[in-house]
Write an enzyme that holds these catalytic residues in place. Structure first.
Site, mmCIF file in Angstrom:
data_model
loop_
_atom_site.group_PDB
_atom_site.id
_atom_site.type_symbol
_atom_site.label_atom_id
_atom_site.label_comp_id
_atom_site.label_asym_id
_atom_site.label_seq_id
_atom_site.Cartn_x
_atom_site.Cartn_y
_atom_site.Cartn_z
ATOM 1 N N PHE A 21 0.818 -1.221 0.000
ATOM 2 C CA PHE A 21 0.000 0.000 0.000
ATOM 3 C C PHE A 21 0.853 1.274 0.000
ATOM 4 N N ASP A 24 10.191 -6.784 -3.790
ATOM 5 C CA ASP A 24 8.965 -7.154 -3.074
ATOM 6 C C ASP A 24 8.717 -8.654 -3.259
ATOM 7 N N GLU A 28 5.388 -7.439 7.346
ATOM 8 C CA GLU A 28 4.038 -7.913 7.636
ATOM 9 C C GLU A 28 3.412 -6.797 8.445
ATOM 10 N N THR A 30 6.293 2.716 12.656
ATOM 11 C CA THR A 30 4.909 3.005 13.031
ATOM 12 C C THR A 30 4.813 3.655 14.405
ATOM 13 N N ASP A 31 3.714 4.371 14.626
ATOM 14 C CA ASP A 31 3.480 4.954 15.962
ATOM 15 C C ASP A 31 3.127 3.876 16.990
ATOM 16 N N GLU A 32 2.784 2.663 16.505
ATOM 17 C CA GLU A 32 2.341 1.618 17.455
ATOM 18 C C GLU A 32 3.454 1.184 18.399
ATOM 19 N N TYR A 47 2.917 -7.545 16.224
ATOM 20 C CA TYR A 47 3.305 -6.654 15.112
ATOM 21 C C TYR A 47 4.141 -5.490 15.629
ATOM 22 N N SER A 48 3.600 -4.767 16.633
ATOM 23 C CA SER A 48 4.328 -3.557 17.059
ATOM 24 C C SER A 48 5.635 -3.920 17.754
ATOM 25 N N LYS A 63 8.106 -4.453 15.008
ATOM 26 C CA LYS A 63 8.540 -3.174 14.436
ATOM 27 C C LYS A 63 9.481 -2.459 15.411
ATOM 28 N N ASN A 75 -1.739 6.035 11.413
ATOM 29 C CA ASN A 75 -2.542 5.256 10.451
ATOM 30 C C ASN A 75 -2.683 5.967 9.116
ATOM 31 N N LEU A 129 -9.095 -1.131 8.167
ATOM 32 C CA LEU A 129 -10.435 -0.627 8.486
ATOM 33 C C LEU A 129 -11.123 0.131 7.332
ATOM 34 N N TYR A 155 -14.805 -3.475 16.354
ATOM 35 C CA TYR A 155 -14.241 -4.197 17.499
ATOM 36 C C TYR A 155 -14.593 -3.474 18.807
ATOM 37 N N PRO A 206 -7.787 -8.769 20.810
ATOM 38 C CA PRO A 206 -7.045 -8.949 22.069
ATOM 39 C C PRO A 206 -5.944 -7.899 22.194
HETATM 40 P P1 NAD Z 1 1.407 -3.714 3.207
HETATM 41 O O1 NAD Z 1 1.113 -4.922 4.014
HETATM 42 O O2 NAD Z 1 0.338 -3.116 2.355
HETATM 43 O O3 NAD Z 1 2.649 -4.003 2.228
HETATM 44 C C1 NAD Z 1 3.783 -4.693 2.645
HETATM 45 C C2 NAD Z 1 4.579 -5.068 1.402
HETATM 46 O O4 NAD Z 1 5.770 -5.749 1.837
HETATM 47 C C3 NAD Z 1 3.843 -6.030 0.465
HETATM 48 O O5 NAD Z 1 3.977 -5.604 -0.879
HETATM 49 C C4 NAD Z 1 4.547 -7.370 0.667
HETATM 50 O O6 NAD Z 1 4.534 -8.211 -0.475
HETATM 51 C C5 NAD Z 1 5.956 -6.899 1.030
HETATM 52 N N1 NAD Z 1 6.693 -7.903 1.812
HETATM 53 C C6 NAD Z 1 6.280 -8.552 2.932
HETATM 54 N N2 NAD Z 1 7.230 -9.411 3.347
HETATM 55 C C7 NAD Z 1 8.276 -9.277 2.499
HETATM 56 C C8 NAD Z 1 9.562 -9.878 2.409
HETATM 57 N N3 NAD Z 1 9.953 -10.809 3.286
HETATM 58 N N4 NAD Z 1 10.401 -9.499 1.411
HETATM 59 C C9 NAD Z 1 10.004 -8.562 0.506
HETATM 60 N N5 NAD Z 1 8.798 -7.976 0.537
HETATM 61 C C10 NAD Z 1 7.938 -8.319 1.522
HETATM 62 O O7 NAD Z 1 1.988 -2.647 4.236
HETATM 63 P P2 NAD Z 1 1.807 -1.058 4.285
HETATM 64 O O8 NAD Z 1 0.561 -0.735 4.991
HETATM 65 O O9 NAD Z 1 2.079 -0.506 2.948
HETATM 66 O O10 NAD Z 1 3.020 -0.693 5.267
HETATM 67 C C11 NAD Z 1 4.325 -0.461 4.753
HETATM 68 C C12 NAD Z 1 5.270 -0.128 5.898
HETATM 69 O O11 NAD Z 1 4.807 1.022 6.589
HETATM 70 C C13 NAD Z 1 5.365 -1.235 6.944
HETATM 71 O O12 NAD Z 1 6.703 -1.315 7.365
HETATM 72 C C14 NAD Z 1 4.470 -0.760 8.082
HETATM 73 O O13 NAD Z 1 4.934 -1.243 9.314
HETATM 74 C C15 NAD Z 1 4.649 0.740 7.973
HETATM 75 N N6 NAD Z 1 3.513 1.563 8.431
HETATM 76 C C16 NAD Z 1 2.244 1.321 7.962
HETATM 77 C C17 NAD Z 1 1.205 2.171 8.366
HETATM 78 C C18 NAD Z 1 -0.208 1.970 7.842
HETATM 79 O O14 NAD Z 1 -1.115 2.664 8.295
HETATM 80 N N7 NAD Z 1 -0.452 1.096 6.900
HETATM 81 C C19 NAD Z 1 1.462 3.224 9.240
HETATM 82 C C20 NAD Z 1 2.759 3.420 9.701
HETATM 83 C C21 NAD Z 1 3.775 2.593 9.282
HETATM 84 O O1 DAU Z 2 -0.816 3.165 13.588
HETATM 85 C C1 DAU Z 2 -0.158 2.711 12.447
HETATM 86 C C2 DAU Z 2 -0.616 1.304 12.139
HETATM 87 O O2 DAU Z 2 -1.930 1.411 11.590
HETATM 88 C C3 DAU Z 2 0.301 0.571 11.171
HETATM 89 O O3 DAU Z 2 1.553 0.399 11.771
HETATM 90 C C4 DAU Z 2 -0.285 -0.790 10.786
HETATM 91 O O4 DAU Z 2 0.532 -1.413 9.813
HETATM 92 C C5 DAU Z 2 -1.677 -0.570 10.219
HETATM 93 O O5 DAU Z 2 -2.267 -1.824 9.927
HETATM 94 C C6 DAU Z 2 -2.545 0.217 11.202
HETATM 95 O O6 DAU Z 2 -2.842 -0.597 12.381
HETATM 96 P P1 DAU Z 2 -4.296 -0.574 13.052
HETATM 97 O O7 DAU Z 2 -4.477 -1.804 13.832
HETATM 98 O O8 DAU Z 2 -4.534 0.738 13.728
HETATM 99 O O9 DAU Z 2 -5.193 -0.589 11.705
HETATM 100 P P2 DAU Z 2 -6.521 -1.404 11.297
HETATM 101 O O10 DAU Z 2 -7.000 -0.814 10.003
HETATM 102 O O11 DAU Z 2 -6.322 -2.860 11.381
HETATM 103 O O12 DAU Z 2 -7.541 -0.979 12.440
HETATM 104 C C7 DAU Z 2 -7.850 0.377 12.703
HETATM 105 C C8 DAU Z 2 -8.756 0.398 13.920
HETATM 106 O O13 DAU Z 2 -10.019 -0.174 13.559
HETATM 107 C C9 DAU Z 2 -8.247 -0.422 15.082
HETATM 108 O O14 DAU Z 2 -8.586 0.235 16.294
HETATM 109 C C10 DAU Z 2 -9.006 -1.745 14.976
HETATM 110 C C11 DAU Z 2 -10.327 -1.308 14.373
HETATM 111 N N1 DAU Z 2 -10.969 -2.290 13.474
HETATM 112 C C12 DAU Z 2 -10.228 -2.832 12.477
HETATM 113 C C13 DAU Z 2 -10.781 -3.753 11.614
HETATM 114 C C14 DAU Z 2 -9.963 -4.375 10.505
HETATM 115 C C15 DAU Z 2 -12.322 -2.621 13.644
HETATM 116 O O15 DAU Z 2 -12.990 -2.100 14.563
HETATM 117 N N2 DAU Z 2 -12.862 -3.531 12.795
HETATM 118 C C16 DAU Z 2 -12.160 -4.118 11.786
HETATM 119 O O16 DAU Z 2 -12.726 -4.963 11.038
#
Ligand code: NAD
Ligand code: DAU
Length: 366
Positions: A13, A35, A86, A133-135, A159-160, A163, A188, A199, A216, A305
């Protein structure tokens, strides 16, 4: 500096959004995406740049040391922007092992390879940017001040925790070996190309498909939402102006409870169906197509959880040091996101109906 970038996780993403952003802004610089194309990776998100001469895509694993070193040498890489991970908290609760392996060991392989290649002999100018991440800072109470770069680490999910461990390794490689690193910890993200397990896209698509909208617990957990392109701009600023060895928090100063986000999306889709008569026939099962409110699908389910209650970022350091201010307002960002999912049904439909892997094989031979 920065002519040849290696972007790990560039088919995910944020990585894909970053590649598209970078190609537009710096068309003369070369980008290699590494990737593994896990369930979350989608090369179709990079279709716009796929045939550009300065762009290469390599399907491979960040844990593959010899591949990573070969890429660094063959492509004369001077900058790594490390997104690959992941990333989904719920998956980490059901199966932590892969998270530890990819996020900790994978990051370590990249660091070790970068050290071997970049610091050999007299060394070369380089940068390793780690996307985190902020987590890692844990959970805030309702009146706590937002996370700063000095907030102690207190990760609560596998996860966190993974990270957090990777952040520490990045720091250690700077402190011990002098690797030129920066780290950004972001809140996020939302926007185009987000996998529909997270979400916002999950809710959007479930409304269109007349599926329950799972909330949730009590739905009052708070997240700080940032439009993905603003995250990419923030990383760009850190790469250009950030001080080596430093950490930068990026966030939207935009706190919402989950329940309010879901209600907002329901309201937006109800309005869209009313103003765009072609949507009804395209999504005939959606409540809005049958004169019902999308919010009628809201369903409270068992809590995640260890569910963190609140995240919020203090973005002051980025603002004062880098002049960083998010450009997108939440109102416009969420509208753009709704439009993107409505206009890119083929992108998410293949994921949702499970035909994506077969299609990928046909299109990309992967
Ligand atoms: P995502 O899950 O959408 O994408 C992860 C990508 O990494 C995928 O394309 C996957 O194929 C690739 N990947 C996974 N394992 C791999 C491996 N072993 N070797 C090579 N490629 C691999 O994740 P995202 O939401 O785009 O997040 C990207 C980064 O940003 C992550 O490090 C995440 O911790 C961080 N981040 C995400 C958010 C968020 O809100 N999504 C917020 C803050 C930080
Ligand atoms: O804060 C940054 C993080 O944000 C990133 O590091 C992670 O990679 C990213 O996945 C995201 O984590 P969250 O757990 O905050 O995101 P998610 O979209 O899974 O959930 C957002 C909020 O919504 C969280 O409080 C859980 C809740 N939720 C999520 C899902 C999938 C629901 O209530 N129902 C749902 O079905």
């Amino acid at each position: 500096m920065m002519h040849n970038l290696l972007v790990t996780g560039g088919a995910g993403f944020i990585g894909a959004n970053f590649v598209l952003y970078w190609r537009k802004k710096y068309p003369d610089q070369r980008i290699v995406v590494l990737d593994a194309l896990t369930y979350a990776g989608n090369p179709e998100s990079l279709a716009e740049v796929r045939h550009d001469s300065g762009f290469s895509f390599i399907q491979g694993d960040i844990r593959d040391s010899s591949l990573v070193e070969k890429i660094l040498i063959d492509h004369d890489i001077d900058t790594i922007v490390h997104f690959a991970a992941e990333s989904h908290v719920d998956r980490s609760i059901h199966g932590p092992d892969l998270f530890l392996d990819t996020n900790i060991n994978g990051t370590h392989v990249l660091l070790r390879s970068a050290r071997r290649i970049w610091l050999k002999g007299e060394g070369r100018s380089h940068r390793f940017h780690h996307v985190s991440t902020d987590e890692v800072y844990g959970s805030l109470g309702p009146h706590d001040p937002p996370f700063t770069e000095k907030t102690p680490y207190a990760p609560n999910s596998p996860y966190s925790a993974s990270k957090a461990a990777s952040d520490h390794l990045v720091r250690a490689y700077h402190h011990t070996y002098g690797l030129q690193v920066t780290t950004s910890n972001c809140s996020n993200n939302y926007g185009p190309f987000q996998f529909p397990e997270k979400l916002i896209p999950l809710i959007l698509i479930n409304i269109l498909e007349n599926q329950p909208l799972p909330i949730y617990g009590d739905g009052l957990n708070i997240r700080d939402w940032l439009y993905v392109e603003d995250h990419c701009r923030g990383i760009d600023l850190v790469l250009q102006q950030g001080r080596v060895g430093e950490v930068y928090n990026l966030g939207g100063v935009n706190e919402w409870t989950n329940l309010n986000i879901v209600r907002l999306i329901c309201g937006l889709l109800d309005e869209r169906f009313e103003s765009s008569p072609e949507l009804g026939p395209r999504f005939p099962n959606s409540p809005a197509a049958c004169g019902k409110a999308s919010a009628s699908l809201i369903t409270f389910v068992t809590d995640r959880p260890g569910h963190d209650r609140r995240y919020a970022i203090d973005a002051e350091k980025c603002r004062t040091e880098l002049g960083y201010i998010p450009k997108e307002s939440f109102e416009s960002g969420i509208q753009k996101t709704v439009d993107w999912y409505l206009n890119h049904e083929e992108w998410w439909r293949r994921i949702v109906d499970g035909s994506y892997r077969d299609w990928l094989k046909k299109q990309y031979g992967t």
